[in-house]
Design a protein around this motif. Structure first.
Motif: not given
Length: 173
Positions: A103-124
């Protein structure tokens, strides 16, 4: 695109491809997944001949500068929708769709974040976690429906649009 994939793709270029660059064309990045040849004004150009006068020199310089070439490219270029989707689907398969939705608000266990040209699954534990994109849902749903919703969020381009909106100033200012 990761530096290792970029290096692999550069290694696979033929001598005639490198000669085309010496002759004035550019190596271009296509959908953040493959390389091709393009014109001098191609927006996705990543390698040009510069001072290199022969194939061996251009190849050696390019391979030695893989990290810098990619870093400089992604400093001014966002991931394409196709490149974003391909990387996102791999991360969903690896970590499970349920970890990228909430739900909107606190993010889930992982979010998608772009680091340079690589998409990463950022955890808490990752400081970038709260700045990443995730599929916002209004109601809880069974795991299969949630997985379908997350995959649809990616396939329909909503995830990429969110990434672009979150980085509008980074690429357009």
């Amino acid at each position: 695109m990761t530096p290792s994939l970029f290096r692999t793709l550069l290694d696979k270029l033929s001598d005639s491809d490198w000669q085309s660059v010496i002759d004035g064309q550019r190596i271009v990045l296509i959908d953040d997944q493959r390389l091709g040849l393009g014109g001098a004004h191609d927006l996705n150009a990543i390698i040009q001949a510069g001072d290199a006068e022969d194939v061996a020199t251009l190849r050696a310089i390019s391979l030695a500068e893989v990290d810098d070439l990619l870093s400089n490219y992604y400093r001014t270029h966002a991931l394409t929708e196709a490149g974003f989707k391909a990387q996102a689907m791999k991360l969903i398969a690896e970590h499970g769709a349920e970890n990228f939705a909430g739900p909107f608000g606190p993010p889930p266990a992982r979010t998608l974040f772009v680091d340079g040209g690589e998409l990463v699954a950022a955890d808490r534990t990752d400081p970038r976690h709260r700045y990443g994109a995730y599929c916002e849902i209004d109601v809880s749903m069974p795991a299969a429906a949630l997985a379908e919703r997350v995959e649809s969020w990616i396939e329909q381009g909503e995830a990429h649009a969110r990434y672009m909106a979150m980085n509008a100033c980074r690429y357009n200012c």
